[in-house]
Motif scaffolding. Structure first.
Motif, PDB file in Angstrom:
ATOM      1  N   UNK A   1       2.418   1.061 -64.368  1.00 17.39           N
ATOM      2  CA  UNK A   1       1.858   0.108 -63.418  1.00 17.39           C
ATOM      3  C   UNK A   1       2.430   0.413 -62.037  1.00 17.39           C
ATOM      4  N   UNK A   2       1.602   0.279 -60.999  1.00 21.11           N
ATOM      5  CA  UNK A   2       2.018   0.674 -59.656  1.00 21.11           C
ATOM      6  C   UNK A   2       2.113  -0.519 -58.716  1.00 21.11           C
ATOM      7  N   UNK A   3       2.979  -0.385 -57.704  1.00 21.16           N
ATOM      8  CA  UNK A   3       3.022  -1.304 -56.570  1.00 21.16           C
ATOM      9  C   UNK A   3       2.001  -0.762 -55.567  1.00 21.16           C
ATOM     10  N   UNK A   4       0.922  -1.486 -55.309  1.00 20.38           N
ATOM     11  CA  UNK A   4      -0.199  -0.908 -54.548  1.00 20.38           C
ATOM     12  C   UNK A   4       0.178  -0.324 -53.193  1.00 20.38           C
ATOM     13  N   UNK A   5       0.988  -1.025 -52.402  1.00 22.30           N
ATOM     14  CA  UNK A   5       1.244  -0.575 -51.035  1.00 22.30           C
ATOM     15  C   UNK A   5       2.196   0.610 -50.962  1.00 22.30           C
TER      16      UNK A   5
END
Length: 209
Positions: free
Chosen positions: A109-113
């Protein structure tokens, strides 16, 4: 993340060998993986540290040191239920599905910014050291002031502390708005607001959980 990864990887491996520290090179990720190459090293306490180069490297300048690190790329978290972990971390922190780092029974899962990410790895039982109160390791995740109260509500279990007021964090935190809690699997997590000033260690107001 490293710049000239191969040179730094060889340097790290040489240092590890001189100190009888275990290490392993992994450079066979598929093109779809966000990680291009990795070097795994065991620190003196037996913790696994992964040094990697991303397919889309950070634009941050490397630090001026023997090993020119750029930033924290990702963290692997042990969980006992992947679907529950995917749902909880997505809903609590706004993480999104990302290009997957290959691996058995894990989800990325990624941190979008920022493009940084969490790898949720399924295990039968979470390591005890990840669940220890006070002295155990923890992950610090920051949010905006607007999002912080809602994130705090999603922690069913939050720590209390010794002293006359168990709701006050008894040591000097660099930011007053912070709290410690646990994910559904017992991993210890610190949450707080994004700092608007330089970190310091003076007297600051405490946040009541």
């Amino acid at each position: 993340m490293l710049g000239d990864f191969r040179a730094e990887a060889r340097l790290i491996a040489d240092i590890a060998e001189r100190q009888n520290i275990g290490w392993e090179r992994f450079a066979d990720y598929p093109a779809s993986s966000p990680i291009k190459e990795s070097l795994f090293v065991l620190d003196p306490d037996g913790n696994t540290v992964e040094l990697c180069i991303r397919n889309q490297p950070s634009e941050q300048a490397p630090q001026e040191a023997t090993i020119p690190l750029r930033r924290i790329s990702h963290v692997r978290i042990e969980v006992t239920d992947l679907e529950q972990a995917r749902s909880w971390y997505s809903e609590t922190f706004g993480l999104v599905e990302a290009d997957q780092v290959p691996g058995k029974e894990q989800v990325t899962l990624a941190i979008p910014k920022s493009g940084q990410f969490l790898i949720l790895r399924k295990v039968d039982q979470v390591a005890q050291r990840c669940t220890q109160c006070f002295k155990g390791p923890h992950i610090d995740l920051r949010s905006s002031e607007e999002c912080y109260p809602e994130i705090l509500k999603r922690f069913n279990r939050k720590e209390t502390y010794w002293g006359p007021d168990p709701h006050l964090i008894p040591w000097h935190e660099p930011d007053p708005v912070t709290a410690y809690g646990y994910d559904p699997f017992g991993n210890r997590i610190q949450i707080g607001t994004i700092a608007k000033r330089p970190m310091h260690y003076g007297n600051v107001a405490r946040f009541r959980t």
